[in-house]
Design a protein around this motif. Structure first.
Motif, PDB file in Angstrom:
ATOM      1  N   UNK A 363      56.843-108.523 -40.249  1.00 57.19           N
ATOM      2  CA  UNK A 363      57.830-108.134 -39.239  1.00 57.19           C
ATOM      3  C   UNK A 363      57.915-106.620 -39.118  1.00 57.19           C
ATOM      4  N   UNK A 364      58.267-106.186 -37.950  1.00 56.18           N
ATOM      5  CA  UNK A 364      58.492-104.766 -37.661  1.00 56.18           C
ATOM      6  C   UNK A 364      59.773-104.674 -36.845  1.00 56.18           C
ATOM      7  N   UNK A 365      60.768-103.933 -37.376  1.00 59.74           N
ATOM      8  CA  UNK A 365      62.075-103.835 -36.728  1.00 59.74           C
ATOM      9  C   UNK A 365      62.660-105.218 -36.434  1.00 59.74           C
ATOM     10  N   UNK A 366      62.450-106.141 -37.376  1.00 61.78           N
ATOM     11  CA  UNK A 366      63.018-107.480 -37.263  1.00 61.78           C
ATOM     12  C   UNK A 366      62.248-108.442 -36.376  1.00 61.78           C
ATOM     13  N   UNK A 367      61.141-107.981 -35.778  1.00 58.78           N
ATOM     14  CA  UNK A 367      60.358-108.827 -34.877  1.00 58.78           C
ATOM     15  C   UNK A 367      59.078-109.278 -35.578  1.00 58.78           C
ATOM     16  N   UNK A 368      58.751-110.584 -35.575  1.00 62.48           N
ATOM     17  CA  UNK A 368      57.503-111.057 -36.182  1.00 62.48           C
ATOM     18  C   UNK A 368      56.285-110.607 -35.362  1.00 62.48           C
TER      19      UNK A 368
END
Length: 422
Positions: A363-368
């Motif tokens: 994940x990056x900034x809460x996004x998968x």
């Protein structure tokens, strides 16, 4: 974000072995038991009845919708009739003994015994509807039938059936000859995108042969000091299947540089290694059914996992139903709930949706995020969504839009970690 190490650095147990080689072998057996299109070829039946063999061949039907040749001309009934004739159904006997063979090079499994491609859309030659899948070199196959023109074999590989060029198969005396060769404890695995043997001016059969990621190649230890008038120092002495003038199996020695991207034995099955293997294919050309010397979405996953010793099903829908730790998405699951589910999922897991498969990388900034071999995505133009072709392996957010305007993540049906539950 375009480098494996970026995502590996986010994993606290990246180098922990998920399963041992023995556990992976047992896991492969579970896949065979669960998916009826995956076989242990060593235990394949010795013959097929007429009804069995005809049933396998007739699983492939000629299209009922209009199709086009590469040049844009409509495919005619006469062409389809010639294909059916070449399947040689009249040559099927009451009892049909099987033969064993092995691929001598990368090849294709086709719907019918023909090289001719047909396409659903006039002028769009990306998706040859007669291309079933690629078949790597050094794969054992069961030879079930021969085409009327004698140029094609109908074969069973471990996870697929179809028509293969006869010249790409070496015929063995029996299955013992095949599996004594393949079951050796000494082998290398191709861990790079592809490798090739050394040039050999004395034997073109083994000169500059290419092998793709996941190919398992038996090696000889301390056997020869020179091959093709080249000293073997700095190389592995690999034992390769070739064909004699009659198409029968003959083994030959060739050289593969020790500096190529290979591993002695299978790679340790870790999350770091899954991501490293997947990122080695970044930017590689998409190829439906592995055409264009490429891979499609599910074979991308299959070949990455072959480097650890997995024998996964070929198609995405079959992979999705195979063994492992599965996470399911309900139809009414909201986007935020789908994102939240990834808190439980380990990087390296396979993600599935209708017609597509991907690998989760973190994940990056809460996004998968995912790495996948995909044909394209959608972009909004006014009130419509326009398809943007990509046709390669890329890293994207799961919120990327499909051609219909729906984010990829909304179409996910399941996530599968190829490992046993603790």
């Amino acid at each position: 974000m375009l480098h494996a190490d970026y995502w590996i650095g986010k994993i606290h147990d990246a180098d922990k072995v998920i399963m041992t080689k023995n556990e992976i072998s047992k896991f492969n057996q579970k896949i065979i038991e669960r998916i009826n299109k995956v076989y242990n070829l060593e235990k394949y039946k010795e013959s097929l009845t007429k009804d069995e063999l005809m049933g396998y061949i007739n699983e492939y039907k000629v299209p009922t919708k209009e199709r086009y040749f590469t040049n844009g001309n409509v495919v005619t009934k006469d062409f389809y009739d010639s294909l059916i004739e070449n399947t040689n159904l009249v040559g099927i006997k009451k009892i049909n003994p099987v033969k064993y063979g092995i691929t001598v090079r990368d090849t294709s499994i086709r719907t019918f015994p023909t090289d001719t491609g047909i396409y659903s859309i006039k002028g769009d030659n990306e998706f040859d509807r007669f291309q079933e899948t690629g078949c790597q070199a050094i794969e054992p196959v069961i030879i079930l039938h021969t085409s009327y023109d004698g140029k094609w074999f109908f074969v069973q590989m471990y996870n697929y059936r179809g028509w293969v060029k006869k010249d790409d198969i070496a015929i063995a005396k029996d299955k013992k000859e095949i599996f004594d060769y393949l079951d050796t404890k000494d082998f290398i695995v191709v861990t790079g995108n592809c490798i090739r043997t050394q040039f050999n001016r004395l034997d073109k059969d083994i000169s500059e042969l290419e092998f793709d990621m996941g190919t398992r190649i038996p090696i000889e230890i301390n056997k020869l000091v020179s091959i093709g008038n080249q000293n073997a120092f700095g190389n592995h002495d690999v034992k390769l299947p070739t064909r004699d003038v009659n198409g029968n199996l003959v083994f030959k020695d060739a050289l593969v540089s020790m500096l190529q991207d290979i591993n002695i034995g299978y790679l340790p099955y870790t999350r770091a290694n899954i991501l490293r293997q997947a990122f080695k294919l970044l930017g590689d050309r998409y190829g439906w059914g592995d055409i264009f010397n490429g891979r499609d979405c599910s074979s991308f996953i299959m070949y990455v996992y072959k480097t650890f010793g997995f024998r996964l099903p070929r198609n995405a829908n079959e992979q999705e139903e195979s063994a492992g730790i599965s996470y399911k998405f309900g139809e009414g699951t909201k986007v935020w709930e789908r994102i939240q589910l990834f808190n439980e999922v380990k990087p390296g897991a396979a993600i599935y949706m209708p017609g597509h498969a991907m690998i989760y990388i973190g994940t990056e900034n809460g996004i998968p995020y995912i790495i996948h071999d995909f044909s394209g995505y959608g972009i909004k133009k006014g009130n419509e969504y326009e398809f943007v072709p990509v046709n390669e392996v890329g890293v994207t957010s799961t919120l990327l839009l499909t051609s219909s305007g729906t984010p990829f993540i909304e179409k996910f049906t399941s996530i599968l970690q190829f490992e046993d539950k603790i």
